[in-house]
Design an enzyme around this catalytic site. Structure first.
Site, PDB file in Angstrom:
ATOM      1  N   GLY A  42       0.873  -1.302   0.093  1.00 12.52           N
ATOM      2  CA  GLY A  42       0.078   0.103   0.264  1.00 12.52           C
ATOM      3  C   GLY A  42       1.147   1.146   0.342  1.00 12.52           C
ATOM      4  O   GLY A  42       2.005   1.222   0.132  1.00 12.52           O
ATOM      5  N   ASN A  43       0.027   2.443  -0.434  1.00 10.00           N
ATOM      6  CA  ASN A  43       1.108   3.526  -0.439  1.00 10.00           C
ATOM      7  C   ASN A  43      -0.372   4.787  -0.232  1.00 10.00           C
ATOM      8  O   ASN A  43      -1.610   4.671  -0.160  1.00 10.00           O
ATOM      9  CB  ASN A  43       1.678   3.835  -1.410  1.00 10.00           C
ATOM     10  N   GLY A  58       9.272   0.539   0.269  1.00  9.30           N
ATOM     11  CA  GLY A  58      10.248  -0.538   0.235  1.00  9.30           C
ATOM     12  C   GLY A  58      10.640   0.095   2.168  1.00  9.30           C
ATOM     13  O   GLY A  58      11.354  -0.904   2.710  1.00  9.30           O
ATOM     14  N   SER A  87       6.822   2.358  -5.762  1.00  8.93           N
ATOM     15  CA  SER A  87       6.374   1.919  -7.233  1.00  8.93           C
ATOM     16  C   SER A  87       4.635   1.762  -7.811  1.00  8.93           C
ATOM     17  O   SER A  87       4.338   2.213  -9.501  1.00  8.93           O
ATOM     18  CB  SER A  87       6.909   0.003  -7.687  1.00  8.93           C
ATOM     19  N   GLU A  88       4.129   2.721  -6.667  1.00  7.17           N
ATOM     20  CA  GLU A  88       2.546   3.036  -7.452  1.00  7.17           C
ATOM     21  C   GLU A  88       2.639   4.027  -8.327  1.00  7.17           C
ATOM     22  O   GLU A  88       1.077   4.651  -7.490  1.00  7.17           O
ATOM     23  CB  GLU A  88       2.019   2.344  -6.657  1.00  7.17           C
ATOM     24  N   HIS A 108      -4.341  -3.150   0.560  1.00  8.81           N
ATOM     25  CA  HIS A 108      -4.494  -3.990   0.255  1.00  8.81           C
ATOM     26  C   HIS A 108      -5.512  -4.738   0.248  1.00  8.81           C
ATOM     27  O   HIS A 108      -4.888  -6.018   1.144  1.00  8.81           O
ATOM     28  CB  HIS A 108      -2.766  -5.252   0.156  1.00  8.81           C
ATOM     29  N   TYR A 127     -25.198   2.489   2.826  1.00  6.93           N
ATOM     30  CA  TYR A 127     -26.127   4.152   2.541  1.00  6.93           C
ATOM     31  C   TYR A 127     -24.744   5.100   1.927  1.00  6.93           C
ATOM     32  O   TYR A 127     -23.988   5.695   1.293  1.00  6.93           O
ATOM     33  CB  TYR A 127     -26.759   4.969   2.885  1.00  6.93           C
ATOM     34  N   HIS A 168      -6.136  -7.347  -6.168  1.00  7.03           N
ATOM     35  CA  HIS A 168      -5.414  -6.105  -6.049  1.00  7.03           C
ATOM     36  C   HIS A 168      -5.544  -5.209  -4.613  1.00  7.03           C
ATOM     37  O   HIS A 168      -4.801  -5.658  -3.601  1.00  7.03           O
ATOM     38  CB  HIS A 168      -4.576  -5.424  -7.153  1.00  7.03           C
ATOM     39  N   TYR A 223     -19.770  15.100   3.887  1.00 11.55           N
ATOM     40  CA  TYR A 223     -19.726  14.392   4.495  1.00 11.55           C
ATOM     41  C   TYR A 223     -18.046  14.407   5.568  1.00 11.55           C
ATOM     42  O   TYR A 223     -17.364  14.439   4.593  1.00 11.55           O
ATOM     43  CB  TYR A 223     -20.063  12.973   4.038  1.00 11.55           C
TER      44      TYR A 223
END
Length: 228
Positions: A42-43, A58, A87-88, A108, A127, A168, A223
């Site tokens: 994740g990032n 990393g 990397s994302e 993830h 909702y 993913h 919200y």
């Protein structure tokens, strides 16, 4: 927008960058604490003026300090730091270039990832679907870190603020890190809700109608935003 305001957006100042980086690190650590990611998966990113601060590749989030800040421009050129961006990065930059996003969270999350392997979109089971602009679509699978994945994600995000990535994880964005994170948490919760309801044999979960969903979307506007 006045000329003075435009200048302020382009050059937010070092203090603003430091505050944004500290909030980014805390948000990234929260994804681990809340079980939305494992390790360094994740990032998270946040836009400060024309600079995108993003988690590095990393590095465990709980080890990040102010000197580890990583920042790039909207073309991906590194402006801040020596560590490599996630990397994302293509996914994050695609969102900033095509929306008014102020922050992006990618996880993830287990239940949302499971849903991404079963259906083309998460049905309107609650909702809170309204905070994403409608049922979360599933972007077709593509190798992580690629422009193909970023393009698939953008299609899934059309008129939405969150989507699932097949096999993913999740991507959400918002005006702020807190808003983007809240959308991620709600998406994971709704995914768990749908999986739980769908697991009962011979029963089909009831879903909100388009009219009910539109009513919820209207009420959910603003919200989580601070009132002036």
């Amino acid at each position: 927008m006045t000329e003075q305001r435009q200048d302020a957006v382009r050059d937010p100042g070092q203090d603003a960058v430091e505050r944004a980086w500290a909030e980014l690190v805390e948000t990234a650590c929260r994804t681990v604490r809340d079980g939305l990611v494992v390790g360094t998966s994740g990032n998270v990113s946040v836009r400060v003026g024309d600079t995108v601060l993003v988690t590095p590749s990393g590095v465990p989030y709980d080890r990040l300090t102010a000197k580890d800040a990583v920042g790039v421009d909207l073309q991906g050129r590194q402006l801040i730091g020596d560590l490599s961006p996630t990397s994302e990065l293509p996914m994050h930059l695609a969102i900033y270039r095509n929306t008014a996003a102020g922050a992006v969270v990618h996880t993830h999350a287990v239940h949302a990832t499971a849903v991404s392997m079963l259906v083309p979109e998460l049905p309107a089971v609650h909702y809170m679907t309204g905070i994403l602009g409608g049922p979360a679509r599933v972007a077709p699978y593509a190798l992580y870190g690629t422009e193909e994945l970023a393009e698939n994600m953008l299609h899934a995000l059309r008129d939405r603020t969150g989507c699932l990535l097949q096999n993913h994880g999740t991507v959400t964005y918002g005006d702020s890190l807190s808003q983007a994170y809240d959308r991620t948490a709600q998406l994971e919760w709704m995914s768990r809700l749908w999986l739980t309801a769908s697991s009962l044999p011979a029963h089909t979960p009831t879903l909100l109608s388009p009219v009910q969903l539109r009513e919820a979307e209207e009420r959910l506007r603003g919200y989580g935003q601070r009132r002036d």
